[in-house]
Design an enzyme around this catalytic site. Structure first.
Site, PDB file in Angstrom:
ATOM      1  N   LEU A 125       0.811  -1.222   0.000  1.00  0.00           N
ATOM      2  CA  LEU A 125       0.000   0.000   0.000  1.00  0.00           C
ATOM      3  C   LEU A 125       0.844   1.272   0.000  1.00  0.00           C
ATOM      4  O   LEU A 125       0.509   2.267   0.647  1.00  0.00           O
ATOM      5  CB  LEU A 125      -0.982  -0.005   1.191  1.00  0.00           C
ATOM      6  CG  LEU A 125      -1.994  -1.158   1.175  1.00  0.00           C
ATOM      7  CD1 LEU A 125      -2.752  -1.232   2.496  1.00  0.00           C
ATOM      8  CD2 LEU A 125      -2.975  -1.002   0.025  1.00  0.00           C
ATOM      9  N   CYS A 127      -7.283  -4.384   6.049  1.00  0.00           N
ATOM     10  CA  CYS A 127      -6.167  -3.859   6.850  1.00  0.00           C
ATOM     11  C   CYS A 127      -6.353  -4.285   8.301  1.00  0.00           C
ATOM     12  O   CYS A 127      -7.480  -4.409   8.777  1.00  0.00           O
ATOM     13  CB  CYS A 127      -6.132  -2.329   6.782  1.00  0.00           C
ATOM     14  SG  CYS A 127      -5.947  -1.682   5.117  1.00  0.00           S
ATOM     15  N   GLY A 137      -9.605 -10.756 -12.417  1.00  0.00           N
ATOM     16  CA  GLY A 137      -9.196 -11.450 -13.631  1.00  0.00           C
ATOM     17  C   GLY A 137      -9.889 -11.009 -14.898  1.00  0.00           C
ATOM     18  O   GLY A 137      -9.950 -11.764 -15.868  1.00  0.00           O
TER      19      GLY A 137
END
Length: 305
Positions: free
Chosen positions: A75, A132, A246
């Site tokens: 990040l 997180c 994807g």
């Protein structure tokens, strides 16, 4: 036949087409502006933002895998102050909606970031990364605990009037339970999936390839899992779902819409082709035209089961 209508609406924001760029794969938009027509994209989602600048993880932090890639970028970002000073001026020139992805390590950090972003008119909406750890509660990841997810979404909801999109982690036992928690906390939309946790090993060195040991798996390898989760969540909630995982072609994107997604995000494909998002939107338009479908919204949730 007229050109098909590709426009969709997410939480009151009209997108010219359903294709967004996934956070962390398109910088802050400006980095790609010389190579890509930003007006061919439905929305730009920025790199994840935190209160303070973040250097990210040590290298190596990207490795190719069969059918995808693992990343452990960590990040890395410029922080909210530099974003306002250095990135927002460019965003003022962009005619495409900009959605800012952000994250924190405490409820207070999430709320403060939401308050800061609420003051920036160039930001059309926010996307919360809840994958997180909550440093005040033993490091449990917000996005793997329904109560923690509810709390962080509620804190952000109370701190901003902008539309709130929540990015869901697939690293859970029950993705629907997480979706319900976020919807109950008044999220305006859900985006899924974030990356799946994986690892790669160097056999000769007998060591992990990534310095961080594990990383996030993305690319075509995760698409079947992402499709399944989007289908489950779209049937379970009344708010829009944004499909991620994807997507490399217009056909991929339309499959996600059949599963119930109102829009999609393109991520790993941007590394292979900076113009992937615009190309995918054009491929969607071509499929609709070839099949006599006047409006892409006819595809949303039209899967016959």
């Amino acid at each position: 036949m007229q050109k098909p209508d590709l426009s969709v609406e997410i939480a009151g924001i009209t997108l010219r087409n359903p294709v967004m760029t996934a956070s962390g794969t398109f910088g802050y938009g400006e980095e790609f502006s010389e190579y890509v027509n930003l007006e061919a994209i439905g929305a730009i989602i920025t790199k994840g933002l935190s209160l303070k600048p973040k250097a990210g993880n040590p290298t190596p932090r990207i490795v190719e895998t069969t059918g995808g890639m693992l990343n452990a970028i960590g990040l890395q970002n410029v922080g909210i102050d530099a974003f306002v000073e250095k990135k927002v001026p460019f965003l003022r020139t962009v005619a495409t909606p900009v959605i800012v992805n952000f994250f924190g390590n405490t409820l207070e950090e999430y709320a403060e970031l939401a308050e800061r972003l609420d003051l920036i008119p160039e930001v059309a909406a926010v996307e919360i990364n809840i994958s997180c750890p909550n440093v005040k509660h033993g490091g449990i990841v917000f996005g793997t605990d329904p109560k923690a997810a509810y709390s962080v979404v509620k804190a952000v909801r109370e701190a901003t009037i902008k539309p709130v999109i929540v990015k869901l982690s697939p690293n859970v036992t029950d993705i629907v339970e997480m979706a319900w928690a976020c919807a109950d906390a008044e999220a305006d939309a859900l985006s899924l999936i974030n990356t799946l946790t994986g690892m790669a090993i160097d056999l000769d060195k007998r060591r992990p390839i990534l310095a961080n040991v594990t990383g996030g798996l993305s690319g075509p390898a995760v698409k079947p899992i992402a499709l399944r989760m989007v289908w489950q969540v779209a049937r379970a909630v009344k708010i829009p779902v944004i499909g991620i995982g994807g997507i490399m072609t217009g056909i991929d994107a339309l499959e996600f819409m059949l599963a119930g997604a109102t829009a999609v995000q393109v991520g790993t494909a941007n590394f292979l082709d900076p113009g992937a998002a615009g190309r995918i939107a054009a491929e969607m338009e071509r499929y609709l035209a070839d099949n006599g479908i006047a409006d892409v919204k006819e595809m949303i949730g039209a899967l016959e089961v």
